[in-house]
Design a protein around this motif. Structure first.
Motif, short mmCIF file in Angstrom:
data_model
loop_
_atom_site.label_atom_id
_atom_site.label_comp_id
_atom_site.label_asym_id
_atom_site.label_seq_id
_atom_site.Cartn_x
_atom_site.Cartn_y
_atom_site.Cartn_z
N ALA A 241 -4.39 -4.68 5.22
CA ALA A 241 -3.36 -5.63 5.12
C ALA A 241 -3.35 -6.49 4.92
N ALA A 242 -4.26 -7.20 6.25
CA ALA A 242 -4.08 -8.27 6.95
C ALA A 242 -4.33 -8.89 6.12
N LYS A 243 -5.74 -8.80 4.94
CA LYS A 243 -6.85 -9.59 4.37
C LYS A 243 -6.41 -10.09 3.08
N VAL A 244 -4.87 -9.26 2.74
CA VAL A 244 -4.58 -9.60 1.39
C VAL A 244 -3.48 -10.63 1.70
N LEU A 245 -3.41 -10.76 2.50
CA LEU A 245 -2.11 -11.81 3.32
C LEU A 245 -2.29 -13.00 3.93
N GLY A 246 -3.85 -13.28 3.86
CA GLY A 246 -4.50 -14.48 3.63
C GLY A 246 -5.54 -14.65 5.26
N PHE B 15 2.17 -3.97 10.76
CA PHE B 15 1.47 -3.74 11.96
C PHE B 15 2.08 -2.78 13.10
N PHE C 27 0.51 -0.83 0.19
CA PHE C 27 0.19 -0.20 0.12
C PHE C 27 1.21 1.02 0.23
#
Lengths: 252, 262
Positions: B158-163, A89, A83
């Motif tokens: 970001a978490a979603k696209v990392l599965g 995180f 992005f």
């Protein structure tokens, strides 16, 4: 083999009053395996929306996107994404950030950390393994973000202006590094940018888009050998061509 | 050695001097102006009374009873409040169901629950714990909810696209750690409110020991020096609990926030 096919994709947003705005209008595109494609266009041309749809983070109003013949509907680790904003995180260390993807795919902890270490070396930040994101500079954070996206071994890497927030020199360095990684890892890259320089330096093909509604205006093949010289006459000619295309777009 | 002392003086000298001055002032006012142990026991009186309750051992029973009440209340507030806050923050429907109920019950002062606490639980530890719980649970719910509401969408995507795609995984790996500072702040507020409710609950006689109870008891006996001992104890223990909690959080759970301006 990972061919990405975008067929008749349109996306309409509705504002609060229900008035529709067309962000993408009938996009058709075929992207070959291991190709490096840049998307460029004025703001509001839907380039980010297209990338988000390919990631599975947004759904098209109509049309399909196929990866190896399979329709994309939800996000999964086959398509990694970097992005523009810093998306690491903050509560995880660098190594834990990179290990997150493999961990989510059910890889054991030690194994995920091993994989993560490998990708951290790839972006040259081995010594920052146990740092927290706040301790890193902007350029380092985006390097880690790239490593994190690659750690799930995606077929396609989606990059949404990943270097947009960086200073010019860091940007150049990262472009170099990205090309090296791309050559090493043999991954398809879709790269959204608003920088002509970046597109001409990086891409096999440049997709030039126009705004309201977002459409593909032209697709330009960049047949320059790598490593490319940013100031070579060929680069300049190409840049001028794209600039003219975009200038005409702005006058409309 | 000399340098160490000099350093300590430079760092905490003014603070120590301030405390010393107030103690001296207190002693002088009590001895020379008020001259009435009921109105204002002097510092020396308080110290003597303190040594008495330490010798008799009463102080230890009182502290442990109070901590028991406090512990029951806080424990329940955390294990009930945090899940409710999480569910409200993550699922819109849950929020719509719980929000009106909470908004109606929340403004009722916790002490107004004392009659029901006694009717439901009798004069027991649970009864005092319940009053502490009522005071502590709302700050926990509201801060957990607020923390979840402000989870940045970029981390979720970001978490979603990392599965990481299921609600459970997203809550556990993204929303919860991201909301932790806010949840921790809620816990701290809850501990403060709970500590206040504790004193009131004990004063109303829901138990026959405890720091709050003893304040009232000594007041009936007009032993204001003992009242002051227990008041100061409440202050000190409250302060220590808060310090310990903050220390634990900053060192263990919120290390990643160093550098974030709060």
């Amino acid at each position: 083999m990972s061919r990405l096919t975008v067929t008749n994709v349109s996306r309409t947003f509705k504002n609060e009053n229900g008035a529709p705005t067309s962000a993408l209008d009938n996009i058709n595109l075929e992207i070959k395996d291991k190709e490096f494609v840049c998307f460029i266009g004025p703001s509001g041309c839907g380039k980010t929306t297209l990338l988000r749809i390919i990631a599975g983070l947004d759904t098209p109003t109509s049309g399909d996107i196929l990866l190896d013949g399979t329709k994309i509907t939800v996000p999964d680790a086959k398509r990694g994404m970097v992005f523009q904003e810093y998306s690491l995180f903050p509560w995880r260390t660098v190594i834990e950030n990179i290990a997150f993807g493999p961990k989510m795919q059910g890889t054991k902890k030690e194994k995920s950390l091993k994989i993560a270490e490998k990708y951290l070396e790839l972006v040259g930040l081995g010594q920052f393994k146990n740092s927290y994101p706040y301790e890193l500079s902007g350029g380092m954070r985006q390097r880690v973000a790239i490593a994190r996206a690659l750690a799930t071994q995606p077929q396609v890497l989606l990059m949404d202006e990943p270097f947009g927030a960086l200073d010019a020199q860091t940007r150049n360095t990262l472009q170099h590094e990205l090309l090296e990684i791309w050559e090493k890892k043999n991954v398809t890259i879709l790269f959204v940018t608003h920088s002509m320089d970046e597109a001409v330096f990086l891409a096999d093909r440049i997709v030039v888009m126009s705004a309201r509604p977002g459409k593909i205006k032209d697709i330009i093949d960049v047949n320059l050998p790598r490593p490319r010289d940013r100031t070579a006459p060929e680069s300049n000619t190409l840049r001028n061509n794209v600039l003219k295309l975009l200038a005409r777009e702005r006058e409309k | 050695m000399y340098n160490r002392i000099k350093d300590a003086v430079r760092k905490k000298g003014l603070e120590a001097l301030s405390l010393l001055a107030i103690v001296v002032l207190w002693q002088l006012v009590a001895d020379l102006i008020i001259k009435n142990k009921l109105f204002l026991p002097s510092f020396v009186d308080v110290v003597l009374s303190f040594s008495k309750v330490v010798k008799s051992g009463a102080i230890f029973t009182d502290i442990s009873v109070s901590l028991l009440h406090f512990g029951i209340g806080l424990f329940l507030a955390f294990i009930i409040g945090i899940p409710i806050g999480i569910a409200m923050g993550w699922f819109k429907t849950v929020n719509r169901i719980f929000d009106p109920i909470i908004e109606i019950i929340r403004p009722i002062p916790p002490l107004a629950w004392i009659p029901f606490a006694i009717v439901w639980f009798g004069l027991t530890h649970q009864s005092a714990g319940f009053v502490v719980f009522v005071g502590a649970v709302f700050p926990v719910i509201i801060n957990t909810y607020a923390g979840f509401k402000s989870v940045s969408i970029i981390y979720v995507e970001a978490a979603k696209v990392l599965g990481c795609t299921s609600d459970r995984a997203l809550i556990r790996y993204v929303a919860l750690p991201s909301a932790l500072p806010s949840i921790a702040a809620g816990m701290r507020i809850a501990m403060g409110v709970g500590w206040m409710c504790l004193v009131a609950a004990e004063m109303f006689g829901v138990s026959t020991n405890g720091l709050g109870y003893k304040i009232w008891w000594h007041y009936y006996l007009h032993q204001m020096d003992f009242v002051l001992v227990y008041m100061l104890l409440l202050g000190f223990i409250g302060f220590l609990i808060d310090r310990a909690f903050r220390h634990y959080l900053d060192d263990r759970l919120l290390k990643w926030r160093t550098g974030v301006v709060m």
